[in-house]
Scaffold this active site. Sequence first.
Site, PDB file in Angstrom:
ATOM      1  CG  ASP A 101      22.547  -5.107  81.029  1.00  0.00           C
ATOM      2  OD1 ASP A 101      23.526  -4.668  80.499  1.00  0.00           O
ATOM      3  OD2 ASP A 101      21.673  -5.014  81.678  1.00  0.00           O
ATOM      4  CG  ASN A 109      35.052  -8.423  84.176  1.00  0.00           C
ATOM      5  OD1 ASN A 109      35.162  -8.981  83.438  1.00  0.00           O
ATOM      6  ND2 ASN A 109      34.343  -7.171  83.993  1.00  0.00           N
ATOM      7  CG  ASP A 118      39.022  -8.482  78.871  1.00  0.00           C
ATOM      8  OD1 ASP A 118      37.930  -7.338  79.016  1.00  0.00           O
ATOM      9  OD2 ASP A 118      39.838  -8.069  78.241  1.00  0.00           O
ATOM     10  CG  ASP A 144      27.433  -5.283  81.041  1.00  0.00           C
ATOM     11  OD1 ASP A 144      26.787  -4.601  80.512  1.00  0.00           O
ATOM     12  OD2 ASP A 144      26.250  -6.098  82.388  1.00  0.00           O
TER      13      ASP A 144
END
Length: 163
Positions: A101, A109, A118, A144
């Site tokens: 994770d 982001n 990305d 993620d």
Amino acid sequence: MSGNPNHYDTEGVHGNCGPIVGQDSNEELYHCDACGAMAEQIQRLTRQNLQLTETNTRFEDLSRLDPLTEVLNRRGFQEVLTRECQYAQREGLYFIVLLVDLDNFKQINDSMGYDAGDFVLKEVARRLCGKLRATDYVARIGGDDFMILLPKTLPAEGSEQAQ
């Protein structure tokens, strides 16, 4: 149909009205236009069927991959995990599943934009794949979160690999 995949038996049209091979070429000539047209139709349909089969195979493969990172997606991982579970149980082997994770990924982001996020996801996938054996699997299972499957791996080895 005869044993030759490029030759189609047309006896069902007019009785015994099959191809006549020309002397100077490999082109087949037919006793009548109907038999020649039917043979061409069969060959065209056979080519189209082959193209559809190849396209379906490509779509099936794509349905198992995450389009961004190009590693397995959840569906692909689930199929591999099911297969590896059966294999491990049958052979008496161990395997390890790791969950990765990415902490604070949302901040990337939010502060740098989705293109940066990305890029990070692709880079994480690339690095994970680069550290594993050819027999191991990496999957992006959502957002993620990544999962790693280490077949034929003892718990101590899996702990070491997780580091």
